[in-house]
Design an enzyme around this catalytic site. Structure first.
Site, PDB file in Angstrom:
ATOM      1  N   LYS A  91       7.515  -9.721  27.468  1.00 45.02           N
ATOM      2  CA  LYS A  91       7.842  -8.348  27.066  1.00 45.02           C
ATOM      3  C   LYS A  91       7.454  -8.135  25.600  1.00 45.02           C
ATOM      4  CE  LYS A  91      11.950  -5.286  26.905  1.00 45.02           C
ATOM      5  NZ  LYS A  91      13.374  -5.195  27.296  1.00 45.02           N
TER       6      LYS A  91
ATOM      7  N   SER B 245      14.389  -1.746  30.427  1.00 46.99           N
ATOM      8  CA  SER B 245      13.207  -1.535  29.616  1.00 46.99           C
ATOM      9  C   SER B 245      12.145  -2.609  29.802  1.00 46.99           C
ATOM     10  CB  SER B 245      13.612  -1.454  28.136  1.00 46.99           C
ATOM     11  OG  SER B 245      14.189  -2.678  27.698  1.00 46.99           O
TER      12      SER B 245
ATOM     13  N   SER C 234      18.448  -4.127  31.095  1.00 48.38           N
ATOM     14  CA  SER C 234      16.987  -4.076  31.079  1.00 48.38           C
ATOM     15  C   SER C 234      16.263  -5.210  31.780  1.00 48.38           C
ATOM     16  CB  SER C 234      16.489  -3.969  29.633  1.00 48.38           C
ATOM     17  OG  SER C 234      16.869  -2.733  29.093  1.00 48.38           O
TER      18      SER C 234
END
Length: 443
Positions: free
Chosen positions: A41, A118, A142
């Site tokens: 990420k 996210s 997330s």
């Protein structure tokens, strides 16, 4: 570096911000993650590369990282190869997975629906079989949300047990580093590397499963039969005496004294809801907002970044809002962790829906999305506010949408949680097939 992701046309479902290889320092075959590929990420620092935090203005105004995240280093040292950085929601402030600047990664499980955020790109990269596993972060949900939406496994570890060093903070009180995989075998290999070893190697058998009916009533529809599947699976694997269906909302109301200061404000909310869990969610989001403001208000006010719809309003609200009764918020957080510890004990499990139903459709109308978000956070805040560990487990795809459940264990019981998941998973699959086939639907 191969540049920006090209969506489905480029074959990567829009999951990647940029492609590059990070090789393990040695290629000895006995390394635990030898031969596995992973994605990262765009919130983790990699030495010499800019961490973008999901926003072009952030990337433009920040220098390349001076050091690499210890979690990334540990994964590489264990023999895995990184293939690049993945798209995320701006400033980690959404559970949708839509990014106005870099595009929304396509959910391989349900292309007309959001992938969840996210850590959207990381989940999509795993679900689309572009990598074997991926790293994400979970502050409010997330990792758990995109895992549920994309039909894969996703862990939010106990708060504080996995290093968040050299990871851009969202809210340190709740930030955790988590990971995704398609199967439990790969998931366990990664967990063996990233979770600290347990002090005691003897893993206990679970003595109690709390499967609260009120949490499943938060689901928009009970058609997926997750409540029945869980009850049947636990009874079959661990005995019916292990099942406790008490309402969690009632337990929290009776055992968290400070909740009385807030509960009346949440008792008139739209059904389906559990007022006590709405309070838990509210308190967590207020504490999170306060820390986000402390971390990022100066940058937002100075740079005035261009933020996408939904994120813009949320960030503005966070940096302009008053903090509220922080003493009460902190007291409630402490009381809630204590109450949940008393409920679950050392060798118990809390089983809940990961999310309140099917992933929202892309570009869903704002009011409907806000209602879904509110119900989602009343479930997600259980592990969030307590700091407990939670694993989202995929059950399969029903009527074109992925279905999941979650197991929660006390703080520090991450190995116990994974052990229970491994023991229960085959039975969950059997009971899911049985329940869904009997109602003329298939996995």
């Amino acid at each position: 570096m191969e540049g920006m992701a090209m969506g489905l046309e480029g074959g990567d479902y829009g999951a990647f911000m940029e492609k590059f290889e990070l090789l393990p320092p040695q290629s000895q075959q006995q390394l635990p993650l030898h031969g596995l590929t992973f994605a990262i990420k765009d919130i983790f620092d990699i030495s010499g590369r800019v961490t973008g935090f999901g926003n072009p203005d952030w990337a433009r105004t920040h220098a390349p990282a001076a050091a690499t995240s210890p979690v990334v280093l540990a994964t590489l040292a264990a023999g895995a190869t990184s293939v690049g950085k993945t798209v995320m929601d701006e400033m980690a402030y959404s559970i949708n997975g839509e990014n106005a600047h870099y595009g929304t990664p396509t959910n391989p499980c349900a292309p007309d629906r959001v992938p969840g955020g996210s850590s959207s790109g990381s989940a999509v990269a795993v679900a689309a079989k572009l990598v074997d596993f991926a790293l994400g972060t979970d502050t409010g949900g997330s990792v758990r949300v995109p895992a549920a939406y994309c039909g894969i496994f996703g862990l939010r570890p106990s708060h504080g047990v996995v290093s968040t060093e050299n990871v851009t903070p969202m809210s340190q009180m709740f930030d955790t580093v988590g990971w995704f995989a398609r199967d439990l075998s790969t998931f366990s290999r990664v967990s063996n590397v990233l979770l600290p070893l347990p002090a005691d190697n003897t893993i206990k058998q679970p003595t109690q499963f709390t499967i609260p009916k009120d949490c499943f009533e938060i689901l928009g529809s009970l058609k997926d039969q997750t409540y029945q599947i869980l009850n049947a699976s636990v009874a079959k694997r661990f005995g019916s005496d292990a099942v406790d269906n008490r309402n969690l909302g009632e337990f929290v109301s009776n055992n968290v004294p400070t909740i009385g200061k807030f509960i009346s404000d949440f008792s008139k909310s739209e059904a389906p809801s559990v007022p006590a869990l709405s309070v838990i969610s509210y308190v967590m989001r207020c504490l999170q907002r306060s820390e986000f403001k402390a971390n990022h208000a100066e940058w937002v006010n100075t740079v005035k970044p261009k933020l996408g719809p939904g994120i813009q309003e949320r960030v503005h609200e966070a940096i302009t809002s008053e903090d509220g009764p922080m003493e009460d918020f902190h007291a409630l957080k402490t009381e809630f962790k204590s109450a949940l510890s008393a409920l679950i004990k050392d060798d118990g499990i809390l089983a809940i829906p990961t999310v309140p139903g099917s992933p929202p459709k892309l570009r869903m109308e704002a009011a409907a999305l806000e209602n879904f978000r509110a119900r989602a956070f009343s479930l997600l805040s259980i592990a969030g506010l307590s700091g407990f560990c939670q694993l989202s487990i995929p059950l399969g795809v029903r009527d074109g949408v992925p279905v999941s459940v979650s197991l929660v264990a006390r703080h520090g019981a991450d190995w116990f949680l994974l052990s229970v998941a491994q023991e229960l998973y085959e039975t969950l699959q059997e009971e899911t097939k049985k329940a869904w086939s009997s109602s003329k639907s298939s996995l």
